[in-house]
Design a protein around this motif. Structure first.
Motif, PDB file in Angstrom:
ATOM      1  N   THR A   1       0.495   4.325  -2.975  1.00  4.99           N
ATOM      2  CA  THR A   1       0.714   5.442  -2.754  1.00  4.99           C
ATOM      3  C   THR A   1       1.524   6.813  -3.916  1.00  4.99           C
ATOM      4  OG1 THR A   1       1.555   5.867  -0.638  1.00  4.99           O
ATOM      5  CG2 THR A   1      -1.044   4.762  -0.748  1.00  4.99           C
ATOM      6  N   LYS A   2       2.866   5.877  -3.273  1.00  6.46           N
ATOM      7  CA  LYS A   2       3.550   6.245  -3.903  1.00  6.46           C
ATOM      8  C   LYS A   2       3.974   6.576  -5.295  1.00  6.46           C
ATOM      9  CE  LYS A   2       7.296   4.309  -2.176  1.00  6.46           C
ATOM     10  NZ  LYS A   2       9.084   4.185  -2.002  1.00  6.46           N
ATOM     11  N   ILE A   3       3.125   5.665  -6.187  1.00  8.71           N
ATOM     12  CA  ILE A   3       3.033   5.481  -7.230  1.00  8.71           C
ATOM     13  C   ILE A   3       1.897   6.357  -8.316  1.00  8.71           C
ATOM     14  CG2 ILE A   3       3.051   4.668  -9.305  1.00  8.71           C
ATOM     15  CD1 ILE A   3       5.154   2.018  -8.681  1.00  8.71           C
ATOM     16  N   VAL A   4       0.975   6.663  -7.232  1.00  5.80           N
ATOM     17  CA  VAL A   4      -0.426   6.932  -7.431  1.00  5.80           C
ATOM     18  C   VAL A   4      -0.795   8.088  -6.762  1.00  5.80           C
ATOM     19  CG1 VAL A   4      -2.775   6.097  -8.067  1.00  5.80           C
ATOM     20  CG2 VAL A   4      -1.213   4.855  -8.333  1.00  5.80           C
ATOM     21  N   PRO A   5      -0.125   9.383  -6.660  1.00  2.72           N
ATOM     22  CA  PRO A   5       0.110  10.916  -6.115  1.00  2.72           C
ATOM     23  C   PRO A   5      -1.092  11.280  -5.481  1.00  2.72           C
ATOM     24  CG  PRO A   5       0.860  11.177  -7.600  1.00  2.72           C
ATOM     25  CD  PRO A   5       0.162   9.621  -7.836  1.00  2.72           C
TER      26      PRO A   5
ATOM     27  N   ASN B   1      -8.365  -1.217  -7.064  1.00  2.00           N
ATOM     28  CA  ASN B   1      -8.357  -2.523  -7.529  1.00  2.00           C
ATOM     29  C   ASN B   1      -6.770  -3.123  -8.391  1.00  2.00           C
ATOM     30  OD1 ASN B   1     -10.700  -1.506  -8.132  1.00  2.00           O
ATOM     31  ND2 ASN B   1     -10.571   0.018 -10.366  1.00  2.00           N
ATOM     32  N   VAL B   2      -5.679  -2.130  -7.798  1.00  2.22           N
ATOM     33  CA  VAL B   2      -4.078  -3.320  -8.034  1.00  2.22           C
ATOM     34  C   VAL B   2      -4.271  -3.879  -7.079  1.00  2.22           C
ATOM     35  CG1 VAL B   2      -1.857  -2.758  -7.715  1.00  2.22           C
ATOM     36  CG2 VAL B   2      -3.611  -1.003  -9.541  1.00  2.22           C
ATOM     37  N   PHE B   3      -4.527  -3.820  -5.674  1.00  2.00           N
ATOM     38  CA  PHE B   3      -4.228  -4.611  -4.316  1.00  2.00           C
ATOM     39  C   PHE B   3      -5.048  -5.697  -4.723  1.00  2.00           C
ATOM     40  CE2 PHE B   3      -5.184  -6.465   0.057  1.00  2.00           C
ATOM     41  CZ  PHE B   3      -3.757  -5.920   0.813  1.00  2.00           C
ATOM     42  N   ASN B   4      -6.933  -5.274  -5.006  1.00  2.00           N
ATOM     43  CA  ASN B   4      -6.717  -6.284  -4.984  1.00  2.00           C
ATOM     44  C   ASN B   4      -7.178  -7.618  -5.869  1.00  2.00           C
ATOM     45  OD1 ASN B   4      -8.927  -5.800  -3.098  1.00  2.00           O
ATOM     46  ND2 ASN B   4     -10.969  -4.913  -3.360  1.00  2.00           N
ATOM     47  N   LEU B   5      -6.818  -7.109  -7.021  1.00  2.00           N
ATOM     48  CA  LEU B   5      -6.226  -7.721  -8.488  1.00  2.00           C
ATOM     49  C   LEU B   5      -4.509  -8.411  -7.849  1.00  2.00           C
ATOM     50  CD1 LEU B   5      -7.307  -8.361 -11.705  1.00  2.00           C
ATOM     51  CD2 LEU B   5      -5.829  -6.499 -11.987  1.00  2.00           C
TER      52      LEU B   5
ATOM     53  N   ILE C   1       0.985  -1.600  -0.236  1.00  2.00           N
ATOM     54  CA  ILE C   1      -0.299   0.259  -0.215  1.00  2.00           C
ATOM     55  C   ILE C   1       0.511   1.235  -0.069  1.00  2.00           C
ATOM     56  CG2 ILE C   1      -1.667   1.156   1.268  1.00  2.00           C
ATOM     57  CD1 ILE C   1      -2.772  -0.985  -0.667  1.00  2.00           C
ATOM     58  N   ILE C   2       2.063   1.352   0.856  1.00  2.00           N
ATOM     59  CA  ILE C   2       2.754   2.257   0.724  1.00  2.00           C
ATOM     60  C   ILE C   2       3.386   2.716  -0.514  1.00  2.00           C
ATOM     61  CG2 ILE C   2       4.944   3.355   2.032  1.00  2.00           C
ATOM     62  CD1 ILE C   2       4.509   1.966   4.485  1.00  2.00           C
ATOM     63  N   GLU C   3       3.758   1.481  -1.599  1.00  2.00           N
ATOM     64  CA  GLU C   3       4.617   1.617  -2.281  1.00  2.00           C
ATOM     65  C   GLU C   3       3.493   2.353  -3.392  1.00  2.00           C
ATOM     66  OE1 GLU C   3       7.065   1.700  -3.421  1.00  2.00           O
ATOM     67  OE2 GLU C   3       8.300   0.924  -1.461  1.00  2.00           O
TER      68      GLU C   3
ATOM     69  N   ASP D   1     -11.719   1.468   3.201  1.00  2.00           N
ATOM     70  CA  ASP D   1     -11.092   1.023   3.523  1.00  2.00           C
ATOM     71  C   ASP D   1      -9.651   1.586   3.177  1.00  2.00           C
ATOM     72  OD1 ASP D   1     -12.186  -1.177   5.365  1.00  2.00           O
ATOM     73  OD2 ASP D   1     -12.153  -2.285   4.313  1.00  2.00           O
ATOM     74  N   VAL D   2      -9.087   1.579   2.052  1.00  2.00           N
ATOM     75  CA  VAL D   2      -8.468   1.754   1.329  1.00  2.00           C
ATOM     76  C   VAL D   2      -7.594   3.505   1.646  1.00  2.00           C
ATOM     77  CG1 VAL D   2      -7.034   2.732  -0.528  1.00  2.00           C
ATOM     78  CG2 VAL D   2      -7.971   0.252  -0.648  1.00  2.00           C
TER      79      VAL D   2
END
Length: 543
Positions: free
Chosen positions: A23-27, A39-43, A19-21, A57-58
């Motif tokens: 948030t850095k890439i999707v600012p 969506n990325v996490f669940n996928l 999640i930390i990574e 949650d996100v």
């Protein structure tokens, strides 16, 4: 503060780091940011006990991680950036480069006091596999000691220094508005060494790949990678790398762009000395495995890798115990459109081509195209003089000026005698007859312990050039075929090395003194490491 409650519903540290990574890439500011992260996490959930997240949650997790918790400096789950980018590529077919900006946070998470955000600066981030994007460099400040932490440096008591592990970080800050990924920096090393690429070629290829071939028509695109910006970052990174490689400094001060050339000129002699010590030590002999390792030294001049130099003559002085004071020309780069550097710009330019007699009628023409006049006869260096062990390892190199004179070759040999840990008593040189007579001069030979040492060497002409030596004295005194000690010695080691060095003759022609020497030092380092591997491989194949 209960950390477990703040991080719910995440149960594993691997998920927190992902999640930390993300948030850095999707600012911040990207539309539907929380939905993208969800969506990325669940996928990409791979473990059965990791449950899917909702947008709520996100949102709560991202806000918590960005406001209350520091960035994780270490990665206990061994999740690298590549794995995160692959996750995002599974979600967005164009890759992460189309999502938004890159947030660059200082790698420090602790200090003597609490770290708080003290500022941020927009920059352009250049990465190897993705198009350049706008990034944000954050600054953190310690509440107790007032130390300011940046992407690659920290500022304490008015002094800005690089982190000790700056080359191990994900990004390297070249200037306050230019940041390069270390993956890109390593890719540049490979392209230079394996492809003999120039900085201009690398920059143009990067722009073609990521901005399209139309980038050359764009005049105001700040994302275009300029060759000067690229080379500046590479020289700064390489200087830090060499200093750490040779254990020269534990604390390296931040390198300002306008101070770079001056620093390189001051450091070049020390760097070459450390290079020679390193490659004449046990690090070489213990890893070479060559059957005739370090049995002889071969020296030769290479005049293809020249560069433009100032036209002022006899303005520099080198003091030598063996030869006294030697006057030389200026080795600095001339100003654009001039024969001279800024230091000697007052020297009258008398080196323009003289007009041909009887060409008065042509000169009187209003057209400015008469080729007999106006062209500057630029001055160039004479390349380098290299010293190579017969096993193919470079142990020293010095830039030549004017020509490959006996004086410069002799000074180079004296310098090698001072610094090399292993200086064998066998020496091969293409002009050995003149060099040997120069060394054996009785007055010069007694000047120092090093000049006396040179008189003890067995000096011969290398086998490739010996056919040109027809004098009886040469045939009698410097013949490699009549000296049994040279029977199995590769006296063409320098010529073989120059086949590699010659590939950079176009890349180096407009380099300054400091940059030229650092460039040659770096490619010599890479060449030696590659040669060690080849020597070991050849021994195994022979067995």
């Amino acid at each position: 503060m209960d950390l477990n409650n703040l991080l719910k519903p995440l149960l594993k540290i691997e998920d927190v780091i992902k999640i930390i990574e993300y948030t850095k890439i999707v600012p911040q500011g990207v539309p539907d940011r929380y939905e993208h992260i969800r969506n990325v996490f669940n996928l990409n959930i791979k473990e059965q006990n990791s449950r899917e997240l909702s947008i709520a949650d996100v949102a709560r997790l991202v806000q918590t991680l960005e406001t209350l918790l520091p960035r994780f400096g270490d990665n206990p789950a061994d999740i690298d950036r590549d794995s995160v980018e692959k996750d995002l590529q599974n979600y967005i077919s164009k890759g992460i480069s189309e999502i938004g900006t890159v947030n660059i946070i200082p790698p420090l998470t602790t200090c003597c006091g609490s770290l708080r955000k003290s500022g941020q600066k927009a920059c352009i981030v250049y990465r190897s596999r993705f198009r350049p994007v706008v990034g944000v460099m954050y600054e953190l400040k310690c509440s107790k000691c007032n130390t300011v932490y940046k992407c690659s440096t920290y500022k304490r008591k008015g002094l800005e220094l690089y982190y000790n592990d700056v080359l191990e970080q994900e990004y390297f800050m070249s200037t306050c508005d230019s940041v390069f990924s270390m993956e890109f920096m390593r890719r540049i090393d490979i392209d230079i060494f394996r492809k003999s690429a120039s900085f201009e070629g690398i920059a143009y290829a990067y722009n073609d790949e990521h901005l399209g071939i139309e980038w050359m028509n764009s005049l105001n695109n700040t994302q275009i990678l300029d060759r000067r910006r690229l080379s500046e970052a590479w020289y700064k990174k390489t200087l830090i790398e060499m200093k750490k490689n040779y254990n020269l400094q534990t604390e390296i001060e931040y390198i300002l762009s306008d101070k770079l050339e001056g620093i390189l000129e001051c450091e070049k002699d020390v760097l070459w000395e450390k290079f020679s010590i390193k490659w004449s030590s046990s690090l070489h002999t213990d890893n070479c495995n060559h059957e005739e390792c370090c049995k002889a030294i071969v020296i030769d001049g290479h005049m293809k890798g020249t560069r433009s130099v100032c036209g002022a003559t006899e303005v520099k002085t080198i003091d030598s115990k063996e030869l006294g004071s030697i006057h030389m020309g200026c080795w600095k780069m001339p100003m654009k459109g001039s024969l001279y550097c800024t230091e000697h710009k007052h020297v009258k330019e008398e080196h323009k081509k003289k007009p041909t007699e009887g060409a008065k009628t042509e000169e009187d023409s209003e057209c400015n195209t008469f080729k007999e006049n106006g062209h500057l006869q630029k001055f160039k260096s004479a390349g380098v003089c290299a010293s190579v062990y017969n096993c193919g390892i470079i142990n020293g190199m010095r830039e030549l000026y004017g020509c490959e004179s006996l004086t410069q070759v002799y000074i180079f040999l004296i310098w090698l005698a001072k610094v090399l840990e292993i200086f064998p008593h066998l020496l091969a040189y293409d002009d050995a007859c003149h060099l040997k007579k120069f060394i054996m001069n009785p007055i010069r030979a007694e000047k120092s312990e090093y000049s006396k040492f040179l008189t003890t060497l067995r000096i011969v002409v290398d086998k490739m050039h010996f056919a040109n030596h027809v004098d009886k004295w040469c045939r009698r005194n410097v013949n490699p075929y009549t000296d049994d000690l040279f029977k199995h010695i590769n006296t063409e080691a320098c010529e073989q090395t120059f086949q590699f060095v010659a590939k950079f003759k176009f890349a180096t022609k407009h380099m300054s003194c400091g940059k030229y020497n650092l460039f040659m030092l770096k490619i010599s380092e890479m060449y030696n490491n590659d040669r060690l591997v080849r020597n070991r491989k050849r021994i195994k194949e022979d067995k």
